[in-house]
Design a protein around this motif. Sequence first.
Motif, PDB file in Angstrom:
ATOM      1  N   ARG A  58       0.561  -1.025   0.006  1.00  0.00           N
ATOM      2  CA  ARG A  58       0.219  -0.316  -0.058  1.00  0.00           C
ATOM      3  C   ARG A  58       0.704   1.285  -0.418  1.00  0.00           C
ATOM      4  O   ARG A  58       2.418   1.288   1.024  1.00  0.00           O
ATOM      5  CB  ARG A  58      -1.032  -0.099   1.267  1.00  0.00           C
ATOM      6  N   GLU A  60       2.099   4.396   0.683  1.00  0.00           N
ATOM      7  CA  GLU A  60       1.277   5.094   2.777  1.00  0.00           C
ATOM      8  C   GLU A  60       1.795   6.586   1.876  1.00  0.00           C
ATOM      9  O   GLU A  60       1.501   7.527   2.016  1.00  0.00           O
ATOM     10  CB  GLU A  60       2.494   5.035   3.342  1.00  0.00           C
ATOM     11  N   GLY A  61       0.084   7.018   3.137  1.00  0.00           N
ATOM     12  CA  GLY A  61       0.100   8.061   2.844  1.00  0.00           C
ATOM     13  C   GLY A  61      -1.621   8.878   2.017  1.00  0.00           C
ATOM     14  O   GLY A  61      -1.227   7.389   1.174  1.00  0.00           O
ATOM     15  N   VAL A  62      -1.974   9.830   2.156  1.00  0.00           N
ATOM     16  CA  VAL A  62      -3.296  10.217   0.997  1.00  0.00           C
ATOM     17  C   VAL A  62      -2.703  10.795  -0.382  1.00  0.00           C
ATOM     18  O   VAL A  62      -1.979  11.855   0.200  1.00  0.00           O
ATOM     19  CB  VAL A  62      -4.149  10.900   1.766  1.00  0.00           C
ATOM     20  N   LEU A  63      -3.167  10.505  -1.070  1.00  0.00           N
ATOM     21  CA  LEU A  63      -2.304  10.517  -2.585  1.00  0.00           C
ATOM     22  C   LEU A  63      -3.699  11.456  -2.898  1.00  0.00           C
ATOM     23  O   LEU A  63      -4.318  11.041  -3.461  1.00  0.00           O
ATOM     24  CB  LEU A  63      -1.927   9.616  -3.610  1.00  0.00           C
ATOM     25  N   ASP A  64      -2.598  13.613  -2.859  1.00  0.00           N
ATOM     26  CA  ASP A  64      -3.990  14.110  -3.545  1.00  0.00           C
ATOM     27  C   ASP A  64      -3.373  13.754  -5.205  1.00  0.00           C
ATOM     28  O   ASP A  64      -3.326  13.711  -5.908  1.00  0.00           O
ATOM     29  CB  ASP A  64      -3.817  15.519  -3.731  1.00  0.00           C
ATOM     30  N   SER A  88      -6.306   1.485  -7.696  1.00  0.00           N
ATOM     31  CA  SER A  88      -6.474   2.484  -6.792  1.00  0.00           C
ATOM     32  C   SER A  88      -7.915   2.725  -6.195  1.00  0.00           C
ATOM     33  O   SER A  88      -9.021   1.804  -6.388  1.00  0.00           O
ATOM     34  CB  SER A  88      -6.100   3.460  -7.193  1.00  0.00           C
ATOM     35  N   THR A  89      -7.530   3.402  -5.117  1.00  0.00           N
ATOM     36  CA  THR A  89      -8.607   3.878  -3.738  1.00  0.00           C
ATOM     37  C   THR A  89      -9.150   5.638  -4.590  1.00  0.00           C
ATOM     38  O   THR A  89      -8.077   5.834  -4.745  1.00  0.00           O
ATOM     39  CB  THR A  89      -9.249   3.896  -2.234  1.00  0.00           C
ATOM     40  N   TYR A  90      -9.771   5.787  -4.302  1.00  0.00           N
ATOM     41  CA  TYR A  90     -10.086   7.291  -4.111  1.00  0.00           C
ATOM     42  C   TYR A  90      -8.720   8.207  -2.735  1.00  0.00           C
ATOM     43  O   TYR A  90      -7.634   9.049  -3.491  1.00  0.00           O
ATOM     44  CB  TYR A  90     -11.059   7.805  -3.153  1.00  0.00           C
ATOM     45  N   ASN A  91      -8.145   7.359  -1.957  1.00  0.00           N
ATOM     46  CA  ASN A  91      -7.040   7.987  -0.635  1.00  0.00           C
ATOM     47  C   ASN A  91      -5.820   7.319  -1.697  1.00  0.00           C
ATOM     48  O   ASN A  91      -4.877   8.278  -1.340  1.00  0.00           O
ATOM     49  CB  ASN A  91      -7.443   7.537   0.395  1.00  0.00           C
ATOM     50  N   THR A  92      -5.095   6.284  -2.560  1.00  0.00           N
ATOM     51  CA  THR A  92      -4.517   5.401  -2.084  1.00  0.00           C
ATOM     52  C   THR A  92      -3.975   4.613  -3.168  1.00  0.00           C
ATOM     53  O   THR A  92      -5.330   4.103  -3.881  1.00  0.00           O
ATOM     54  CB  THR A  92      -3.594   5.063  -0.713  1.00  0.00           C
ATOM     55  N   ASP A  93      -3.258   4.060  -3.526  1.00  0.00           N
ATOM     56  CA  ASP A  93      -2.789   2.491  -4.862  1.00  0.00           C
ATOM     57  C   ASP A  93      -1.930   1.710  -4.390  1.00  0.00           C
ATOM     58  O   ASP A  93      -1.335   1.906  -2.412  1.00  0.00           O
ATOM     59  CB  ASP A  93      -2.210   3.523  -5.557  1.00  0.00           C
TER      60      ASP A  93
END
Length: 117
Positions: A58, A60-64, A88-93
């Motif tokens: 994963r 780590e962290g939210v990717l803008d 991918s999800t909304y927040n990360t990959d």
Amino acid sequence: KTLDQELSVCKVVSISDIDLNGKFFFIGKTDEEISLVCLTSDVPENTTARVDGWKTFRIEGVLDFSLIGILSEISKVLAENKIGFVVSTYNTDYILVKKESLQKAQQALNASGYEVS
């Protein structure tokens, strides 16, 4: 971050076959198929195809959404070593690799400057 669980990638006949209360899953639906990535223990009985033995990293962290190229660079490292694919999800990959390629993927990413834990 390397996640502990083992995943499966499969095709299902209907979304109703999927336990939507599962802890970890991705559903992809097109005009040709319904694909599911889930914990191996949660694979539905009514699958038309499945491949077990996937491990996951994963990011780590939210990717803008304005951050362009991060996933591309990671994917390039893995592609050069012929391993992995991404969901991918909304927040990360999440990067999936076959469990027998996990150590190779970790080494390749570390050698390219990525911290893999």
